[in-house]
Design an enzyme around this catalytic site. Structure first.
Site, PDB file in Angstrom:
ATOM      1  CG  LEU A  27      -1.583  -1.150   1.348  1.00 35.06           C
ATOM      2  CD1 LEU A  27      -2.879  -1.077   2.575  1.00 35.06           C
ATOM      3  CD2 LEU A  27      -2.741  -1.859  -0.005  1.00 35.06           C
ATOM      4  CB  ALA A  58      -2.951   5.229  -2.119  1.00 29.15           C
ATOM      5  NE  ARG A  88       1.219  12.880   9.352  1.00 29.94           N
ATOM      6  CZ  ARG A  88       1.435  11.489  10.175  1.00 29.94           C
ATOM      7  NH1 ARG A  88       1.930  12.075  11.524  1.00 29.94           N
ATOM      8  NH2 ARG A  88       1.215  10.281  10.263  1.00 29.94           N
ATOM      9  N   GLY A 115      -9.712   3.833   2.510  1.00 30.57           N
ATOM     10  CA  GLY A 115      -8.990   3.538   3.782  1.00 30.57           C
ATOM     11  C   GLY A 115      -8.619   2.127   3.359  1.00 30.57           C
ATOM     12  CE  LYS A 128      30.836  10.987 -16.978  1.00 30.26           C
ATOM     13  NZ  LYS A 128      30.076  11.648 -18.222  1.00 30.26           N
ATOM     14  CE1 TYR A 187      34.733  14.308 -15.286  1.00 27.53           C
ATOM     15  CE2 TYR A 187      35.735  15.249 -16.428  1.00 27.53           C
ATOM     16  CZ  TYR A 187      34.621  14.329 -16.488  1.00 27.53           C
ATOM     17  OH  TYR A 187      33.199  13.873 -16.631  1.00 27.53           O
ATOM     18  CG  ASN A 246      52.253   8.383 -13.793  1.00 26.37           C
ATOM     19  OD1 ASN A 246      52.502   8.272 -12.762  1.00 26.37           O
ATOM     20  ND2 ASN A 246      52.009   9.355 -13.938  1.00 26.37           N
TER      21      ASN A 246
HETATM   22  C1  UD1 Z   1      -3.443   1.203   9.780  1.00 29.14           C
HETATM   23  C2  UD1 Z   1      -4.607   0.627  10.836  1.00 29.14           C
HETATM   24  C3  UD1 Z   1      -4.722   0.461  12.405  1.00 29.14           C
HETATM   25  C4  UD1 Z   1      -2.507   0.066  12.357  1.00 29.14           C
HETATM   26  C5  UD1 Z   1      -1.766   1.257  11.923  1.00 29.14           C
HETATM   27  C6  UD1 Z   1      -0.102   0.970  12.208  1.00 29.14           C
HETATM   28  C7  UD1 Z   1      -6.468   0.460   9.606  1.00 29.14           C
HETATM   29  C8  UD1 Z   1      -7.962   1.086   9.468  1.00 29.14           C
HETATM   30  N1  UD1 Z   1      -6.320   1.056  10.251  1.00 29.14           N
HETATM   31  O1  UD1 Z   1      -4.517   2.710  10.386  1.00 29.14           O
HETATM   32  O2  UD1 Z   1      -5.183   0.064  13.296  1.00 29.14           O
HETATM   33  O3  UD1 Z   1      -2.369   0.349  13.597  1.00 29.14           O
HETATM   34  O4  UD1 Z   1      -2.131   1.360  10.346  1.00 29.14           O
HETATM   35  O5  UD1 Z   1       0.825   2.123  11.470  1.00 29.14           O
HETATM   36  O6  UD1 Z   1      -6.444  -0.315   8.511  1.00 29.14           O
HETATM   37  N2  UD1 Z   1      -3.718   3.595   2.469  1.00 29.14           N
HETATM   38  C9  UD1 Z   1      -3.980   3.300   0.842  1.00 29.14           C
HETATM   39  N3  UD1 Z   1      -5.039   3.950   0.846  1.00 29.14           N
HETATM   40  C10 UD1 Z   1      -6.197   4.395   1.754  1.00 29.14           C
HETATM   41  C11 UD1 Z   1      -5.321   4.843   3.030  1.00 29.14           C
HETATM   42  C12 UD1 Z   1      -4.434   3.784   3.962  1.00 29.14           C
HETATM   43  O7  UD1 Z   1      -2.744   3.481   0.691  1.00 29.14           O
HETATM   44  O8  UD1 Z   1      -7.088   4.608   1.335  1.00 29.14           O
HETATM   45  C13 UD1 Z   1      -1.934   3.213   3.208  1.00 29.14           C
HETATM   46  C14 UD1 Z   1      -1.223   4.707   3.940  1.00 29.14           C
HETATM   47  O9  UD1 Z   1      -0.332   5.433   2.333  1.00 29.14           O
HETATM   48  C15 UD1 Z   1      -0.798   4.447   4.775  1.00 29.14           C
HETATM   49  C16 UD1 Z   1      -1.370   2.694   5.267  1.00 29.14           C
HETATM   50  O10 UD1 Z   1      -2.295   2.929   4.218  1.00 29.14           O
HETATM   51  O11 UD1 Z   1       0.835   3.182   4.321  1.00 29.14           O
HETATM   52  C17 UD1 Z   1      -1.885   2.702   5.632  1.00 29.14           C
HETATM   53  O12 UD1 Z   1      -2.871   4.237   6.298  1.00 29.14           O
HETATM   54  P1  UD1 Z   1      -3.004   4.785   7.526  1.00 29.14           P
HETATM   55  O13 UD1 Z   1      -4.190   6.161   6.550  1.00 29.14           O
HETATM   56  O14 UD1 Z   1      -1.487   6.083   7.826  1.00 29.14           O
HETATM   57  O15 UD1 Z   1      -3.543   4.307   8.143  1.00 29.14           O
HETATM   58  P2  UD1 Z   1      -3.785   4.339   9.915  1.00 29.14           P
HETATM   59  O16 UD1 Z   1      -5.236   5.083  10.350  1.00 29.14           O
HETATM   60  O17 UD1 Z   1      -1.934   5.098  10.664  1.00 29.14           O
END
Ligand code: UD1
Ligand code: MG
Length: 453
Positions: A10, A12, A17, A82, A336, A351, A362
């Site tokens: 994952l 996305a 931050r 999510g 390089k 260089y 040399n």
């Molecule tokens: C998530 C977990 C939480 C866990 C934590 C650990 C869920 C609902 N919660 O929370 O239990 O303790 O990670 O760090 O899964 N991402 C996507 N697309 C989305 C949402 C997220 O690609 O629509 C990716 C984010 O880029 C990230 C990862 O999934 O790399 C986790 O997403 P994030 O929003 O950080 O989840 P947390 O709320 O921290």
């Protein structure tokens, strides 16, 4: 263990931050992108398909993914609804006949191959869902793992957790494995009826249980599942990784005189009895063979240094450099895309770009290969045993034959045959007594009197 595996990464997230224009997973530690570290661990964990979920417009992430997993499927998640929604962006990969699916985050670069294997083993041992747990020093913001008699019952996101559930120390690291057989059925049942209105991957646990399937949790140390969200965390992660790499180098028989001042890349290869003096920086793609010495304040990137060679102090080796056995590259020498063959020397201020320096040749102080004409790069070939006098400019394309000599201060624009001498500079003019006569001249005297006072 099953051998039809899929790993979904994952990635996305925008990583707001980080306060950066770059997607988060492309930030680097030890000269390698965060997602590169993750994909490297995935590859080491064993064979299997890879799918990476990226945000819209993240073409640069897709390109980086291909460097580590040429066959990876790159899926775009158009809206961030999510973690479960993100996983389903890889639906085409999940719908295949699989033994297990491992889900990892692209911003968690320390995850070890053996941990990924443990997740898969637990699926093979009959769990439908396996979750990676850890006990963070500060559990704020993490999902809590609710267990009963060693079984995982549910994961509760902090926002939905009761006070009692929040007091649980065991948290969700985010990594999960799901059995291939039920993956789609489980994932498709996840809804977004929760505080955040998101499709929570964590709901997979309760759903699997409701389907009469087993869920379990495995535990790892916090350091392994350290996620990177800010530049401060990136710097901290860099420090952790550098400590690990230096310790591994020392363990492998490398001498680091001041380990804390040497910066290694994730892929740096150092042979036995290699000596690295203080303040040396390794970019990606460096191999140093046994017994070579890298003197202080050198910077190397994309370079291969042969056995017993000596580099620096204050040398810069750029991509495409090959230094042969026992060759010497001295202070303030930049190389390089060049091969410096065995025993050749460029000891001071030079260089050497887009070139070959033959065995035992040399290259004198101040020599420059003039490789660029403003439009294209050209090659300089220096033969075996040739001698390039100091402060020479070799205007490429040009060939200096084996054993040939170039007089100091020459500008060489034509090929020099083997064993010839080439001198390309104005002939010296000598005027006996000129200086004392000049001092006697009235004009010179007057000028002298007005300027000195
Ligand atoms: C998530 C977990 C939480 C866990 C934590 C650990 C869920 C609902 N919660 O929370 O239990 O303790 O990670 O760090 O899964 N991402 C996507 N697309 C989305 C949402 C997220 O690609 O629509 C990716 C984010 O880029 C990230 C990862 O999934 O790399 C986790 O997403 P994030 O929003 O950080 O989840 P947390 O709320 O921290
Ligand atoms: Mg998070």
């Amino acid at each position: 263990m099953g051998n039809r595996s899929l790993t979904i990464v994952l990635a996305a997230g925008e990583g707001t931050r980080m306060r950066s224009l770059r997607p988060k997973v492309l930030h680097e530690i030890a000269g390698r992108s965060l997602i590169g570290h993750v994909l490297d661990s995935v590859a080491q964990a064993g064979p299997g398909a890879v799918a990476v979920v990226v945000g819209p417009g993240h073409d640069a992430v897709a390109a980086e993914v291909k460097r580590y997993a040429a066959d990876a499927m790159v899926c775009v998640q158009r809206e961030r609804l999510g973690t479960a929604h993100a996983v389903l962006a890889a639906r085409a990969a999940i719908a295949r006949d699989l033994d297990d699916i491992v889900i990892v985050y692209g911003d968690t670069p320390f995850v070890r191959p053996q941990t990924l294997r443990r997740l898969r083993q637990a699926i093979a041992a009959d769990a439908a869902v396996v979750v990676l747990g850890f006990r963070p020093r500060d559990p704020t913001g993490y999902g809590r793992l609710i267990t009963q008699e060693g079984r995982l019952i549910a994961i509760r996101e902090e926002k939905e957790a009761s006070a009692e559930e929040r007091s649980i120390g065991l948290c969700n690291a985010g990594l999960m494995a799901i059995t291939g057989r039920h993956a789609l059925a489980i994932l498709e049942r996840i809804d977004n009826n929760n505080v955040k209105g998101e499709f929570y991957l964590t709901d997979a646990v309760a759903i699997a249980r409701a389907m009469g399937l087993a869920a379990v949790a495995l535990e790892v140390e916090e350091d392994e599942v350290r996620g990177i969200n800010t530049k401060a965390q990136l710097a901290e992660a860099e420090a952790v990784m550098q400590r690990e790499r230096r310790a591994a180098a020392l363990e492998a028989g490398v001498t680091l005189i001041a380990p804390e001042t040497v910066f290694l890349a994730a892929d740096t290869v150092l042979g036995r009895d290699v000596v690295i003096e203080p303040n040396v920086v390794f970019g990606p793609g460096v191999v140093i063979e046994d017994e070579a010495v890298i003197h202080a304040f050198s910077h190397l990137e994309g370079a291969h240094v042969g056995k017993g060679a000596s580099v620096g102090p204050f040398a810069r080796l750029r991509p495409g450099t090959r230094i042969g056995a026992k060759a010497r590259i001295g202070n303030f020498v930049e190389v390089k895309a060049a091969a410096i063959e065995a025993g050749a020397k460029a000891n001071h201020l030079a260089y050497i770009g887009d070139a070959r320096v033959g065995e035992g040749a040399n290259v004198g102080a101040g020599t420059i290969t003039c490789n660029y004409d403003g439009a294209a790069k050209h090659h300089t070939d220096i033969g075996k045993g040739a001698f390039i006098g100091s402060n020479s400019a070799l205007v490429a394309p040009v060939t200096i034959g084996d054993g040939a000599y170039v007089g100091s201060g020459s500008v060489i624009t034509h090929d020099v045959p083997a064993d010839a001498l080439a001198v390309g500079r104005a002939r010296q003019v000598l005027k006996e007594g000129w200086a004392s006569r000049a001092r006697q001249r009235p004009s010179a005297k007057r000028k002298h009197e007005t300027t000195v006072k």
